[in-house]
Design a protein around this motif. Structure first.
Motif, PDB file in Angstrom:
ATOM      1  N   ARG A 185       0.816  -1.204   0.000  1.00 39.02           N
ATOM      2  CA  ARG A 185       0.000   0.000   0.000  1.00 39.02           C
ATOM      3  C   ARG A 185       0.855   1.261   0.000  1.00 39.02           C
ATOM      4  NH1 ARG A 185      -4.019  -3.429   2.224  1.00 39.02           N
ATOM      5  NH2 ARG A 185      -6.158  -2.677   1.842  1.00 39.02           N
ATOM      6  N   GLN A 186       2.163   1.133   0.111  1.00 40.70           N
ATOM      7  CA  GLN A 186       3.055   2.284   0.068  1.00 40.70           C
ATOM      8  C   GLN A 186       3.951   2.180  -1.153  1.00 40.70           C
ATOM      9  OE1 GLN A 186       5.561   0.400   3.663  1.00 40.70           O
ATOM     10  NE2 GLN A 186       6.483   2.313   2.944  1.00 40.70           N
ATOM     11  N   PRO A 187       4.210   3.313  -1.814  1.00 39.82           N
ATOM     12  CA  PRO A 187       5.120   3.264  -2.957  1.00 39.82           C
ATOM     13  C   PRO A 187       6.529   2.919  -2.504  1.00 39.82           C
ATOM     14  CG  PRO A 187       4.627   5.536  -2.379  1.00 39.82           C
ATOM     15  CD  PRO A 187       3.744   4.676  -1.520  1.00 39.82           C
ATOM     16  N   VAL A 188       7.282   2.300  -3.386  1.00 40.43           N
ATOM     17  CA  VAL A 188       8.656   1.933  -3.045  1.00 40.43           C
ATOM     18  C   VAL A 188       9.608   2.559  -4.061  1.00 40.43           C
ATOM     19  CG1 VAL A 188       7.918  -0.258  -2.030  1.00 40.43           C
ATOM     20  CG2 VAL A 188       8.667  -0.201  -4.415  1.00 40.43           C
ATOM     21  N   GLY A 189      10.847   2.693  -3.649  1.00 39.36           N
ATOM     22  CA  GLY A 189      11.904   3.089  -4.558  1.00 39.36           C
ATOM     23  C   GLY A 189      12.701   1.859  -4.970  1.00 39.36           C
ATOM     24  N   ILE A 190      13.234   1.891  -6.175  1.00 38.97           N
ATOM     25  CA  ILE A 190      14.072   0.798  -6.674  1.00 38.97           C
ATOM     26  C   ILE A 190      15.472   1.343  -6.901  1.00 38.97           C
ATOM     27  CG2 ILE A 190      14.474  -0.782  -8.605  1.00 38.97           C
ATOM     28  CD1 ILE A 190      11.455  -0.995  -8.929  1.00 38.97           C
ATOM     29  N   GLU A 191      16.444   0.677  -6.329  1.00 36.02           N
ATOM     30  CA  GLU A 191      17.843   1.060  -6.489  1.00 36.02           C
ATOM     31  C   GLU A 191      18.651  -0.144  -6.942  1.00 36.02           C
ATOM     32  OE1 GLU A 191      19.413   2.755  -2.939  1.00 36.02           O
ATOM     33  OE2 GLU A 191      18.048   4.475  -2.945  1.00 36.02           O
ATOM     34  N   ALA A 192      19.664   0.100  -7.726  1.00 33.09           N
ATOM     35  CA  ALA A 192      20.515  -0.985  -8.205  1.00 33.09           C
ATOM     36  C   ALA A 192      21.968  -0.559  -8.178  1.00 33.09           C
ATOM     37  CB  ALA A 192      20.115  -1.402  -9.621  1.00 33.09           C
ATOM     38  N   ARG A 193      22.823  -1.505  -7.869  1.00 26.38           N
ATOM     39  CA  ARG A 193      24.260  -1.315  -8.034  1.00 26.38           C
ATOM     40  C   ARG A 193      24.600  -1.814  -9.428  1.00 26.38           C
ATOM     41  NH1 ARG A 193      27.514   1.610  -5.186  1.00 26.38           N
ATOM     42  NH2 ARG A 193      29.133   0.043  -4.867  1.00 26.38           N
ATOM     43  N   VAL A 194      25.128  -0.901 -10.252  1.00 29.46           N
ATOM     44  CA  VAL A 194      25.308  -1.191 -11.674  1.00 29.46           C
ATOM     45  C   VAL A 194      26.771  -1.005 -12.055  1.00 29.46           C
ATOM     46  CG1 VAL A 194      24.580  -0.615 -14.017  1.00 29.46           C
ATOM     47  CG2 VAL A 194      22.954  -0.402 -12.122  1.00 29.46           C
ATOM     48  N   ARG A 195      27.308  -1.991 -12.722  1.00 33.63           N
ATOM     49  CA  ARG A 195      28.691  -1.924 -13.201  1.00 33.63           C
ATOM     50  C   ARG A 195      28.706  -1.417 -14.648  1.00 33.63           C
ATOM     51  NH1 ARG A 195      33.311  -4.136 -11.391  1.00 33.63           N
ATOM     52  NH2 ARG A 195      32.128  -5.396  -9.879  1.00 33.63           N
ATOM     53  N   GLY A 196      29.580  -0.453 -14.909  1.00 31.83           N
ATOM     54  CA  GLY A 196      29.759   0.027 -16.278  1.00 31.83           C
ATOM     55  C   GLY A 196      28.718   1.031 -16.728  1.00 31.83           C
ATOM     56  N   VAL A 197      28.143   1.799 -15.795  1.00 31.29           N
ATOM     57  CA  VAL A 197      27.205   2.858 -16.198  1.00 31.29           C
ATOM     58  C   VAL A 197      27.899   3.834 -17.138  1.00 31.29           C
ATOM     59  CG1 VAL A 197      25.777   4.768 -15.380  1.00 31.29           C
ATOM     60  CG2 VAL A 197      25.887   2.644 -14.057  1.00 31.29           C
ATOM     61  N   ASP A 198      29.128   4.172 -16.808  1.00 32.02           N
ATOM     62  CA  ASP A 198      29.936   5.067 -17.642  1.00 32.02           C
ATOM     63  C   ASP A 198      30.827   4.207 -18.534  1.00 32.02           C
ATOM     64  OD1 ASP A 198      31.610   6.888 -18.797  1.00 32.02           O
ATOM     65  OD2 ASP A 198      32.371   7.731 -16.918  1.00 32.02           O
ATOM     66  N   PRO A 199      30.612   4.233 -19.854  1.00 34.24           N
ATOM     67  CA  PRO A 199      31.436   3.414 -20.756  1.00 34.24           C
ATOM     68  C   PRO A 199      32.930   3.679 -20.604  1.00 34.24           C
ATOM     69  CG  PRO A 199      29.563   4.350 -21.929  1.00 34.24           C
ATOM     70  CD  PRO A 199      29.606   5.018 -20.581  1.00 34.24           C
ATOM     71  N   ALA A 200      33.269   4.875 -20.126  1.00 38.26           N
ATOM     72  CA  ALA A 200      34.686   5.197 -19.946  1.00 38.26           C
ATOM     73  C   ALA A 200      35.270   4.527 -18.712  1.00 38.26           C
ATOM     74  CB  ALA A 200      34.863   6.714 -19.845  1.00 38.26           C
ATOM     75  N   SER A 204      23.222  -5.827  -8.237  1.00 33.56           N
ATOM     76  CA  SER A 204      22.369  -6.089  -7.081  1.00 33.56           C
ATOM     77  C   SER A 204      21.218  -5.105  -7.090  1.00 33.56           C
ATOM     78  CB  SER A 204      23.150  -5.994  -5.771  1.00 33.56           C
ATOM     79  OG  SER A 204      23.615  -4.672  -5.553  1.00 33.56           O
ATOM     80  N   LEU A 205      20.130  -5.513  -6.465  1.00 33.07           N
ATOM     81  CA  LEU A 205      18.903  -4.744  -6.467  1.00 33.07           C
ATOM     82  C   LEU A 205      18.394  -4.615  -5.044  1.00 33.07           C
ATOM     83  CD1 LEU A 205      16.705  -3.651  -8.603  1.00 33.07           C
ATOM     84  CD2 LEU A 205      15.508  -5.802  -8.145  1.00 33.07           C
ATOM     85  N   ARG A 206      17.795  -3.462  -4.722  1.00 33.76           N
ATOM     86  CA  ARG A 206      17.173  -3.315  -3.405  1.00 33.76           C
ATOM     87  C   ARG A 206      16.011  -2.341  -3.489  1.00 33.76           C
ATOM     88  NH1 ARG A 206      22.219  -0.595  -2.422  1.00 33.76           N
ATOM     89  NH2 ARG A 206      21.968   1.674  -2.243  1.00 33.76           N
ATOM     90  N   LEU A 207      15.127  -2.429  -2.508  1.00 36.51           N
ATOM     91  CA  LEU A 207      13.995  -1.525  -2.397  1.00 36.51           C
ATOM     92  C   LEU A 207      14.244  -0.516  -1.295  1.00 36.51           C
ATOM     93  CD1 LEU A 207      10.943  -3.988  -2.562  1.00 36.51           C
ATOM     94  CD2 LEU A 207      12.085  -2.823  -4.461  1.00 36.51           C
ATOM     95  N   THR A 208      13.622   0.637  -1.418  1.00 38.40           N
ATOM     96  CA  THR A 208      13.588   1.608  -0.323  1.00 38.40           C
ATOM     97  C   THR A 208      12.124   1.991  -0.092  1.00 38.40           C
ATOM     98  OG1 THR A 208      13.956   3.438  -1.886  1.00 38.40           O
ATOM     99  CG2 THR A 208      15.884   2.533  -0.775  1.00 38.40           C
ATOM    100  N   PRO A 209      11.606   1.801   1.129  1.00 41.75           N
ATOM    101  CA  PRO A 209      12.282   1.203   2.280  1.00 41.75           C
ATOM    102  C   PRO A 209      12.618  -0.263   2.022  1.00 41.75           C
ATOM    103  CG  PRO A 209       9.935   1.373   2.691  1.00 41.75           C
ATOM    104  CD  PRO A 209      10.186   2.116   1.411  1.00 41.75           C
ATOM    105  N   ALA A 210      13.555  -0.787   2.786  1.00 43.35           N
ATOM    106  CA  ALA A 210      14.047  -2.135   2.536  1.00 43.35           C
ATOM    107  C   ALA A 210      13.008  -3.210   2.828  1.00 43.35           C
ATOM    108  CB  ALA A 210      15.303  -2.390   3.373  1.00 43.35           C
ATOM    109  N   ALA A 211      12.079  -2.939   3.736  1.00 44.54           N
ATOM    110  CA  ALA A 211      11.074  -3.934   4.103  1.00 44.54           C
ATOM    111  C   ALA A 211       9.688  -3.307   4.116  1.00 44.54           C
ATOM    112  CB  ALA A 211      11.395  -4.550   5.458  1.00 44.54           C
ATOM    113  N   PRO A 212       9.155  -2.945   2.941  1.00 43.08           N
ATOM    114  CA  PRO A 212       7.817  -2.349   2.920  1.00 43.08           C
ATOM    115  C   PRO A 212       6.772  -3.373   3.347  1.00 43.08           C
ATOM    116  CG  PRO A 212       8.529  -2.897   0.697  1.00 43.08           C
ATOM    117  CD  PRO A 212       9.718  -3.115   1.583  1.00 43.08           C
ATOM    118  N   ALA A 213       5.715  -2.906   3.971  1.00 42.11           N
ATOM    119  CA  ALA A 213       4.641  -3.804   4.383  1.00 42.11           C
ATOM    120  C   ALA A 213       3.900  -4.303   3.148  1.00 42.11           C
ATOM    121  CB  ALA A 213       3.671  -3.074   5.312  1.00 42.11           C
TER     122      ALA A 213
END
Length: 355
Positions: A171-186, A209-218
């Motif tokens: 019932r609450q919106p979540v944020g999505i975050e990821a650790r991404v390798r090679g975002v910058d081609p340089a 890797s992927l995670r939500l914010t908050p980490a444990a939404p109801a």
């Protein structure tokens, strides 16, 4: 015969394809369909409404409702209205609509159909309605009026004569975050944090890797109830990191998915998207186990042409406890889209089989 209770997880066009396929099963199977939808969208119309009004992003919820809309001409017209998107109109220029929108159209440029935030009509200073889908505004209004997204979705479902139920994963919106390798081609080996569903979906790097914010939404309590009562759980097709995997990161949902007596089916995508470039079909299955180690799957459904060599996929399926089923489920024009009728035909013997 008792209806078979099916819960489909996802968001955006992938979940819509799955729900339309389940609709095609209706003549042969008595299905009780529940869609559990991700609530992390932050792009386009949904992103604007989320930022300006608060509450859940409505776009993916709208898409699921439209996919389940009834076949009566009045409800089909209502479904078309929900999909209608306001074009940018300069101040003082009158504009009348043309043909009815196609409620099944899926050629919108982002997950809920609007341009990414910052590129729509409103941000260009033209008008505030530009880029918004009518259904997004209706859902936003219903959520404010009724004070509960589940009640709002039930009311909207009645308006569309839906043949199933649509629920948010939380019932609450979540944020999505990821650790991404090679975002910058340089700097191809550098790992950065990418924040927001839209940015993760269009990243050109490799998601590590992927995670939500908050980490444990109801979790939505009604979604938990549906999972525990289900005969089948269906994951995919859809954007793996932003539509499918987020469900496994909600602790209460994950516990229910693992503990339910329901059988579990995974429908694989037909092609990699930006967020999964470099991932094979077998890698998609491995990601499920990575984020929910206890997950067991009964069947993996894939298109033979999309899979290529089936052996690695068979091994990955077996590692989840699953059997691989190959079937022609793509449209015939060569584009990587599931055909609802073909996917439905492939699901009939699967969902209809006794244990």
């Amino acid at each position: 015969m008792t209806a078979r209770r099916v819960v489909a997880f996802g968001g955006g066009h992938g979940l819509s394809a799955s729900l339309r396929a389940l609709r095609h099963c209706a003549p042969e199977l008595d299905l009780d369909i529940t869609a559990v939808v991700t609530v992390g969208d932050d792009g386009g119309s949904s992103g604007r409404l989320r930022a300006e009004r608060g509450g859940l992003p409505p776009g993916d919820l709208r898409q699921a409702l439209v996919a389940l809309a009834g076949d009566h001409p009045a409800t089909r017209r209502s479904a078309g209205l929900f999909q209608h998107r306001f074009a940018a109109v300069p101040a003082g220029v009158p504009r009348l609509g043309g043909a009815d929108p196609d409620p099944a159209a899926t050629d919108d440029p982002d997950r809920d159909g609007a341009a990414p935030s910052g590129t729509d009509g409103a941000s260009a200073g033209i008008d505030g309605l530009a880029g918004h889908a009518v259904g997004n505004l209706v859902l936003c209004g219903l959520m404010e009026l009724l004070g509960d997204p589940v009640a709002a979705l039930e009311h909207a479902g009645a308006m569309l004569g839906t043949v199933g139920r649509v629920l948010p994963m939380s019932r609450q919106p979540v944020g999505i975050e990821a650790r991404v390798r090679g975002v910058d081609p340089a700097a191809p080996d550098e790992v950065r944090t990418v924040r927001g569903q839209h940015q993760v979906a269009v990243t050109t790097g490799r998601v590590e890797s992927l995670r939500l914010t908050p980490a444990a939404p109801a979790a939505c309590a009604e979604a938990i109830e549906a999972i525990m009562a289900a005969d089948w759980l269906i994951f995919g097709p859809g954007s793996w990191y932003t539509s499918v995997l987020p469900h496994l990161l909600v602790p209460q949902l994950a516990d229910a998915i693992v503990s339910t007596a329901a059988r579990r089916l995974v429908t694989l995508n037909l092609a990699a998207e930006k967020e999964t470039l470099g991932l094979s079909a077998a890698d998609h299955l491995a990601a499920l186990r990575w984020y929910l180690a206890e997950l067991k799957v009964d069947l993996v459904l894939a298109d033979a042409l999309a899979v290529g060599d089936p052996e690695p996929v068979e091994r990955a399926a077996e590692s989840l406890g699953a059997r691989l089923v190959l079937a022609p489920v793509a449209v015939t024009d060569g584009t990587p889209r599931h055909d609802p009728a073909a996917l439905g035909a492939a699901l009939v013997p699967v969902l209809g089989a006794d244990r």
